[in-house]
Design an enzyme around this catalytic site. Sequence first.
Site, short mmCIF file in Angstrom:
data_model
loop_
_atom_site.label_atom_id
_atom_site.label_comp_id
_atom_site.label_asym_id
_atom_site.label_seq_id
_atom_site.Cartn_x
_atom_site.Cartn_y
_atom_site.Cartn_z
CB CYS A 114 49.62 -77.27 -60.55
SG CYS A 114 51.39 -77.40 -60.24
CB CYS A 145 66.08 -81.29 -48.96
SG CYS A 145 67.85 -81.45 -49.36
CB CYS A 148 69.05 -79.76 -45.30
SG CYS A 148 67.91 -79.00 -46.46
CG HIS A 151 57.69 -78.25 -47.00
ND1 HIS A 151 56.88 -79.35 -47.11
CD2 HIS A 151 57.09 -77.25 -47.70
CE1 HIS A 151 55.82 -79.03 -47.84
NE2 HIS A 151 55.92 -77.76 -48.21
CG HIS A 154 52.61 -81.67 -50.55
ND1 HIS A 154 52.65 -80.32 -50.27
CD2 HIS A 154 52.42 -82.29 -49.36
CE1 HIS A 154 52.50 -80.13 -48.97
NE2 HIS A 154 52.35 -81.32 -48.39
CG ASP A 158 48.15 -85.04 -60.63
OD1 ASP A 158 49.38 -84.96 -60.41
OD2 ASP A 158 47.35 -84.16 -60.29
NE ARG A 166 50.34 -82.32 -60.24
CZ ARG A 166 49.77 -81.67 -59.23
NH1 ARG A 166 50.31 -80.55 -58.77
NH2 ARG A 166 48.68 -82.14 -58.65
CB CYS A 168 53.36 -79.97 -56.70
SG CYS A 168 52.58 -78.40 -56.90
#
Length: 182
Positions: A114, A145, A148, A151, A154, A158, A166, A168
Amino acid sequence: MYFSISLFMRNLNIISAICCLLFFSQCKNTQNKDTMSDQKNNPYYSRTDTNHLQVTNTEWKKILSSEVYRIAREKGTEYAFSGKYWKTDTRGTYYCAVCGNPLFKSDAKFASSCGWPSFYEALHPGSVRYENDNSYGMHRTEVLCGRCDAHLGHIFDDGPPPTHQRFCMNSAVLEFEPDTTK
């Protein structure tokens, strides 16, 4: 006339390629220096402290590099196939680049093609947390996380067995420490 235009275009392509290589190698060096300076100037960074952090974005902006801040605090993403860890297959542990929290073991990493580092499970249940993300007209699950709230990326359904998930993740908000044991 045709020969000189053709020669000019070929030389221009060579010069453009060299400039691109120099530019991208400088970007990579800058990213590595930024990550190292993030750790030195970050009073919240710890690979052993598990206490949840309550730090404002104003404070994070003073501490983090612009790229790490953009992804971790503004929920950005890096371009596919551009991150430093998407092809890494060395054994070790991945940590949050923002706070040092242990996130993933390389044993759970897999080649998903990906363009981002992908894992089928987090290191511990509390390593990460999840939030619904309905941005851009899509329904996704954001991975943050657990310490903290940075971001990270996601999670999708799959992935490979045993979890079929997964994770990602963005390389810019990960740090990797190779396993030194044999």
